[in-house]
Motif scaffolding. Structure first.
Motif, PDB file in Angstrom:
ATOM      1  N   ILE A   1      -1.371  12.947  10.253  1.00 47.58           N
ATOM      2  CA  ILE A   1      -0.759  12.010   9.300  1.00 47.58           C
ATOM      3  C   ILE A   1      -0.924  12.538   7.878  1.00 47.58           C
ATOM      4  CG2 ILE A   1      -1.040   9.704   8.279  1.00 47.58           C
ATOM      5  CD1 ILE A   1      -1.498   8.699  11.193  1.00 47.58           C
ATOM      6  N   ARG A   2      -2.080  13.059   7.571  1.00 49.35           N
ATOM      7  CA  ARG A   2      -2.340  13.591   6.227  1.00 49.35           C
ATOM      8  C   ARG A   2      -1.371  14.719   5.881  1.00 49.35           C
ATOM      9  NH1 ARG A   2      -7.741  14.329   3.205  1.00 49.35           N
ATOM     10  NH2 ARG A   2      -7.197  15.833   1.617  1.00 49.35           N
ATOM     11  N   LYS A   3      -1.001  15.535   6.866  1.00 44.93           N
ATOM     12  CA  LYS A   3      -0.073  16.646   6.624  1.00 44.93           C
ATOM     13  C   LYS A   3       1.309  16.161   6.193  1.00 44.93           C
ATOM     14  CE  LYS A   3      -2.255  19.903   9.768  1.00 44.93           C
ATOM     15  NZ  LYS A   3      -2.145  20.628  11.051  1.00 44.93           N
ATOM     16  N   GLU A   4       1.615  14.893   6.445  1.00 41.50           N
ATOM     17  CA  GLU A   4       2.916  14.337   6.053  1.00 41.50           C
ATOM     18  C   GLU A   4       2.941  13.924   4.583  1.00 41.50           C
ATOM     19  OE1 GLU A   4       5.598  14.466   7.874  1.00 41.50           O
ATOM     20  OE2 GLU A   4       4.435  15.339   9.514  1.00 41.50           O
ATOM     21  N   MET A   5       1.798  13.962   3.928  1.00 40.69           N
ATOM     22  CA  MET A   5       1.699  13.503   2.541  1.00 40.69           C
ATOM     23  C   MET A   5       1.636  14.687   1.583  1.00 40.69           C
ATOM     24  SD  MET A   5      -1.101  10.509   3.228  1.00 40.69           S
ATOM     25  CE  MET A   5      -1.054   9.839   1.565  1.00 40.69           C
ATOM     26  N   ASP A   6       2.141  14.472   0.371  1.00 40.40           N
ATOM     27  CA  ASP A   6       2.027  15.518  -0.641  1.00 40.40           C
ATOM     28  C   ASP A   6       0.696  15.337  -1.388  1.00 40.40           C
ATOM     29  OD1 ASP A   6       2.364  13.734  -2.905  1.00 40.40           O
ATOM     30  OD2 ASP A   6       4.531  13.792  -2.569  1.00 40.40           O
ATOM     31  N   PRO A   7       0.266  16.344  -2.150  1.00 40.24           N
ATOM     32  CA  PRO A   7      -1.045  16.272  -2.815  1.00 40.24           C
ATOM     33  C   PRO A   7      -1.220  15.056  -3.731  1.00 40.24           C
ATOM     34  CG  PRO A   7      -0.230  18.516  -2.864  1.00 40.24           C
ATOM     35  CD  PRO A   7       0.878  17.669  -2.315  1.00 40.24           C
ATOM     36  N   ASP A   8      -0.160  14.629  -4.431  1.00 36.19           N
ATOM     37  CA  ASP A   8      -0.269  13.449  -5.300  1.00 36.19           C
ATOM     38  C   ASP A   8      -0.531  12.190  -4.482  1.00 36.19           C
ATOM     39  OD1 ASP A   8       0.144  14.912  -7.622  1.00 36.19           O
ATOM     40  OD2 ASP A   8       2.320  14.551  -7.631  1.00 36.19           O
ATOM     41  N   GLN A   9       0.125  12.072  -3.351  1.00 33.56           N
ATOM     42  CA  GLN A   9      -0.086  10.904  -2.490  1.00 33.56           C
ATOM     43  C   GLN A   9      -1.506  10.890  -1.922  1.00 33.56           C
ATOM     44  OE1 GLN A   9       3.211  11.785   0.090  1.00 33.56           O
ATOM     45  NE2 GLN A   9       4.522  10.240  -0.882  1.00 33.56           N
ATOM     46  N   ILE A  10      -1.992  12.055  -1.547  1.00 27.38           N
ATOM     47  CA  ILE A  10      -3.366  12.150  -1.034  1.00 27.38           C
ATOM     48  C   ILE A  10      -4.355  11.748  -2.120  1.00 27.38           C
ATOM     49  CG2 ILE A  10      -5.141  13.746  -0.197  1.00 27.38           C
ATOM     50  CD1 ILE A  10      -2.821  15.265   1.232  1.00 27.38           C
ATOM     51  N   ALA A  11      -4.109  12.200  -3.351  1.00 22.03           N
ATOM     52  CA  ALA A  11      -4.995  11.830  -4.465  1.00 22.03           C
ATOM     53  C   ALA A  11      -4.968  10.316  -4.697  1.00 22.03           C
ATOM     54  CB  ALA A  11      -4.583  12.581  -5.738  1.00 22.03           C
TER      55      ALA A  11
ATOM     56  N   PHE B   1       0.836  -1.202   0.000  1.00 25.05           N
ATOM     57  CA  PHE B   1       0.000   0.000   0.000  1.00 25.05           C
ATOM     58  C   PHE B   1       0.872   1.254   0.000  1.00 25.05           C
ATOM     59  CE2 PHE B   1      -3.271   2.854   1.991  1.00 25.05           C
ATOM     60  CZ  PHE B   1      -4.167   2.786   0.943  1.00 25.05           C
ATOM     61  N   ALA B   2       1.918   1.271   0.831  1.00 29.73           N
ATOM     62  CA  ALA B   2       2.829   2.420   0.873  1.00 29.73           C
ATOM     63  C   ALA B   2       3.500   2.624  -0.480  1.00 29.73           C
ATOM     64  CB  ALA B   2       3.876   2.217   1.964  1.00 29.73           C
ATOM     65  N   ARG B   3       3.858   1.520  -1.143  1.00 26.15           N
ATOM     66  CA  ARG B   3       4.477   1.617  -2.467  1.00 26.15           C
ATOM     67  C   ARG B   3       3.490   2.198  -3.478  1.00 26.15           C
ATOM     68  NH1 ARG B   3       5.386  -3.689  -4.076  1.00 26.15           N
ATOM     69  NH2 ARG B   3       6.315  -3.878  -2.036  1.00 26.15           N
ATOM     70  N   SER B   4       2.219   1.766  -3.394  1.00 23.35           N
ATOM     71  CA  SER B   4       1.223   2.280  -4.351  1.00 23.35           C
ATOM     72  C   SER B   4       0.971   3.774  -4.142  1.00 23.35           C
ATOM     73  CB  SER B   4      -0.078   1.490  -4.256  1.00 23.35           C
ATOM     74  OG  SER B   4      -0.799   1.822  -3.091  1.00 23.35           O
ATOM     75  N   LEU B   5       1.166   4.259  -2.907  1.00 25.73           N
ATOM     76  CA  LEU B   5       1.003   5.693  -2.637  1.00 25.73           C
ATOM     77  C   LEU B   5       2.284   6.476  -2.880  1.00 25.73           C
ATOM     78  CD1 LEU B   5      -1.007   5.606   0.715  1.00 25.73           C
ATOM     79  CD2 LEU B   5      -1.891   5.882  -1.594  1.00 25.73           C
ATOM     80  N   LYS B   6       3.389   5.736  -3.070  1.00 25.34           N
ATOM     81  CA  LYS B   6       4.721   6.323  -3.231  1.00 25.34           C
ATOM     82  C   LYS B   6       5.156   7.075  -1.970  1.00 25.34           C
ATOM     83  CE  LYS B   6       4.464   6.410  -8.212  1.00 25.34           C
ATOM     84  NZ  LYS B   6       4.610   7.144  -9.445  1.00 25.34           N
ATOM     85  N   LEU B   7       4.872   6.455  -0.808  1.00 31.03           N
ATOM     86  CA  LEU B   7       5.336   7.028   0.451  1.00 31.03           C
ATOM     87  C   LEU B   7       6.831   6.795   0.588  1.00 31.03           C
ATOM     88  CD1 LEU B   7       2.593   5.914   3.034  1.00 31.03           C
ATOM     89  CD2 LEU B   7       2.873   8.150   1.961  1.00 31.03           C
ATOM     90  N   ARG B   8       7.526   7.788   1.088  1.00 29.61           N
ATOM     91  CA  ARG B   8       8.953   7.656   1.347  1.00 29.61           C
ATOM     92  C   ARG B   8       9.166   7.123   2.767  1.00 29.61           C
ATOM     93  NH1 ARG B   8       8.036  12.734  -0.392  1.00 29.61           N
ATOM     94  NH2 ARG B   8       8.597  13.574   1.643  1.00 29.61           N
ATOM     95  N   ALA B   9      10.321   6.554   3.004  1.00 29.37           N
ATOM     96  CA  ALA B   9      10.635   5.991   4.320  1.00 29.37           C
ATOM     97  C   ALA B   9      10.562   7.053   5.413  1.00 29.37           C
ATOM     98  CB  ALA B   9      12.020   5.338   4.297  1.00 29.37           C
ATOM     99  N   ASP B  10      11.029   8.272   5.104  1.00 28.64           N
ATOM    100  CA  ASP B  10      10.991   9.334   6.111  1.00 28.64           C
ATOM    101  C   ASP B  10       9.544   9.725   6.456  1.00 28.64           C
ATOM    102  OD1 ASP B  10      11.031  10.529   3.399  1.00 28.64           O
ATOM    103  OD2 ASP B  10      11.018  12.460   4.452  1.00 28.64           O
ATOM    104  N   GLN B  11       8.649   9.670   5.468  1.00 31.83           N
ATOM    105  CA  GLN B  11       7.242   9.953   5.744  1.00 31.83           C
ATOM    106  C   GLN B  11       6.650   8.872   6.655  1.00 31.83           C
ATOM    107  OE1 GLN B  11       6.115  10.164   1.516  1.00 31.83           O
ATOM    108  NE2 GLN B  11       5.101  12.110   2.000  1.00 31.83           N
ATOM    109  N   GLN B  12       6.952   7.629   6.344  1.00 35.25           N
ATOM    110  CA  GLN B  12       6.439   6.528   7.163  1.00 35.25           C
ATOM    111  C   GLN B  12       6.953   6.631   8.596  1.00 35.25           C
ATOM    112  OE1 GLN B  12       7.690   3.526   4.131  1.00 35.25           O
ATOM    113  NE2 GLN B  12       5.738   2.567   4.702  1.00 35.25           N
ATOM    114  N   THR B  13       8.209   7.021   8.751  1.00 29.14           N
ATOM    115  CA  THR B  13       8.787   7.179  10.084  1.00 29.14           C
ATOM    116  C   THR B  13       8.047   8.272  10.854  1.00 29.14           C
ATOM    117  OG1 THR B  13      10.946   6.436   9.300  1.00 29.14           O
ATOM    118  CG2 THR B  13      10.907   7.719  11.346  1.00 29.14           C
ATOM    119  N   ARG B  14       7.767   9.390  10.198  1.00 26.87           N
ATOM    120  CA  ARG B  14       7.035  10.476  10.861  1.00 26.87           C
ATOM    121  C   ARG B  14       5.596  10.057  11.174  1.00 26.87           C
ATOM    122  NH1 ARG B  14       9.837  13.514   6.953  1.00 26.87           N
ATOM    123  NH2 ARG B  14       7.927  13.836   5.743  1.00 26.87           N
TER     124      ARG B  14
END
Length: 178
Positions: A162-172, A84-97
């Motif tokens: 948590i949402r604030k840690e994501m960029d607009p593309d990831q939220i979409a 799921f994180a890969r499909s959203l293109k979450l970075r490791a630093d985002q997941q840590t936060r």
């Protein structure tokens, strides 16, 4: 109190208790020994707010349906699910936060969940009485509603952080999985 009123009150109590069981499944996802692995979805696996497809495009898990309150992604620690994180293109630093945000909020969420369970238990005991006191039961229903509202507010606060840690593309991308 007439039997039909007593039956209706007991049904209301049961419905309120059941609704409370659907709140904050992420708390069930512990980390470390004894807890389920990260990304496990918690409480029976991920569920999606509209019962739509899962993160990889497959069908939603059995029982996936709408939940009360603010919903931002599937319940549980969805950011720890590798696929799921890969499909959203979450970075490791985002997941840590996101993990840090969850851990910061966990004590408050746990305390509010425990309070909700206590007031629901008290309500169930009142309703189980052979001669339920209607005024006491209605007052207890108010306490249950207030405890549930406090839990939902705390959960929403965490989800917005948590949402604030994501960029607009990831939220979409996340929204497209709903």
């Amino acid at each position: 109190m007439p039997r039909t009123q007593r039956t209706l009150l007991r049904a209301l109590v049961a419905a309120l208790c059941l609704a409370g069981a659907m709140v904050v499944p992420a708390l069930a996802q512990g980390r470390g020994p004894g807890g389920p692995p990260p990304g496990g979805g918690g409480m029976g696996g991920p569920q999606y707010s509209n019962g739509g497809p899962g993160p990889e495009g497959g069908p939603p898990p059995p029982g996936a349906q709408g939940r009360p309150g603010f919903q931002f992604g599937p319940p549980g620690r969805w950011w720890d699910d590798r696929g799921f994180a890969r499909s959203l293109k979450l970075r490791a630093d985002q997941q840590t936060r996101m993990d840090a945000i969850f851990e910061q909020n966990r004590p408050a969420l746990s305390a509010r969940l425990q309070t909700l369970q206590q007031v629901e238990s008290q309500m169930a005991a009142l309703a189980a009485s052979p001669q339920p006191d209607e005024a006491a039961l209605l007052a207890q229903i108010d306490r249950v509603a207030q405890a549930r509202a406090e839990l939902e507010k705390a959960n929403t606060h965490m989800l917005l952080q948590i949402r604030k840690e994501m960029d607009p593309d990831q939220i979409a991308r996340l929204e497209s999985h709903r």
